[in-house]
Enzyme design. Sequence first.
Site, mmCIF file in Angstrom:
data_model
loop_
_atom_site.group_PDB
_atom_site.id
_atom_site.type_symbol
_atom_site.label_atom_id
_atom_site.label_comp_id
_atom_site.label_asym_id
_atom_site.label_seq_id
_atom_site.Cartn_x
_atom_site.Cartn_y
_atom_site.Cartn_z
ATOM 1 N N LYS A 136 7.181 -3.082 -0.916
ATOM 2 C CA LYS A 136 7.079 -4.396 -1.542
ATOM 3 C C LYS A 136 7.828 -4.392 -2.865
ATOM 4 C CE LYS A 136 3.026 -7.254 -1.193
ATOM 5 N NZ LYS A 136 1.586 -7.262 -1.455
HETATM 6 C C1 E4P Z 1 0.415 -10.235 -0.635
HETATM 7 O O1 E4P Z 1 1.014 -9.359 -0.082
HETATM 8 C C2 E4P Z 1 -0.424 -10.089 -1.824
HETATM 9 O O2 E4P Z 1 -1.018 -8.815 -1.860
HETATM 10 C C3 E4P Z 1 -1.541 -11.075 -1.887
HETATM 11 O O3 E4P Z 1 -1.579 -11.955 -0.840
HETATM 12 C C4 E4P Z 1 -1.787 -11.546 -3.272
HETATM 13 O O4 E4P Z 1 -2.434 -12.748 -3.310
HETATM 14 P P1 E4P Z 1 -3.719 -13.109 -4.157
HETATM 15 O O5 E4P Z 1 -3.906 -12.032 -5.195
HETATM 16 O O6 E4P Z 1 -3.413 -14.440 -4.729
HETATM 17 O O7 E4P Z 1 -4.829 -13.145 -3.180
#
Ligand code: E4P
Length: 221
Positions: A83
């Site tokens: 990522k």
């Molecule tokens: C996606 O890969 C992220 O880890 C995740 O969905 C973050 O989103 P949130 O912290 O708003 O739930």
Amino acid sequence: MKLFLDTADVQEIRQAADWGVLDGVTTNPTLVAKSGRPHQEVIEEICQLVDGPVSAEVVSVDAEGIVAEARELASIHPNVVVKVPAIREGLKAVRRLSEEGIRCNVTLVFQPLQALLAAKVGAYFVSPFVDRMNRVGEEGFRVVEQIKRIFDHYQFETQILVASVRSPLTVLQAALAGADACTMPFEVLAMLYQHPMTDLGLEAFLKDAARIPGGVSAPVH
Ligand code: E4P
């Protein structure tokens, strides 16, 4: 549409994997910190539990650092998808990594042109953060639909991974928009299985079944 869990909690992953619908996992530094475990150790364990893409995030913000970190994360297991944030240095790194065959998930996407750039540099996934958009008064799903149109126009192979999901409604919207994958917290995945009418209907059927002479599977002579 692939269903992913957005967690670094191996108990949750084990449980969801047992339900037979889990296609992959996404993590981020916040989720790993919450698990209280070392990053590489937790990613390695997740890869043993799920046979699908497991996203692990870098924390460098310069292309050199991102590439070095990404190589290390990718060496943990073939299912690791790295990522990388949707910043200029991140996309520079994604170009190099995708040429090396390391799959990248471009994260923290909040507008369609970031997704276009990510697709151009060969990202494997782009992750639009739907609920975080909704929270600042933007329609998260408009962005997902626009990304989908752009990718369809130019036949990009980059997959749309809907992220930042708070409720089953967002999962439904992701499926209707034709997203390739949707990642969600464990509680949201569990909610997809729940409907009060199903429970009430089942209760009545079981009650009535008990009144059938000989039971439902009594042999006919
Ligand atoms: C996606 O890969 C992220 O880890 C995740 O969905 C973050 O989103 P949130 O912290 O708003 O739930």
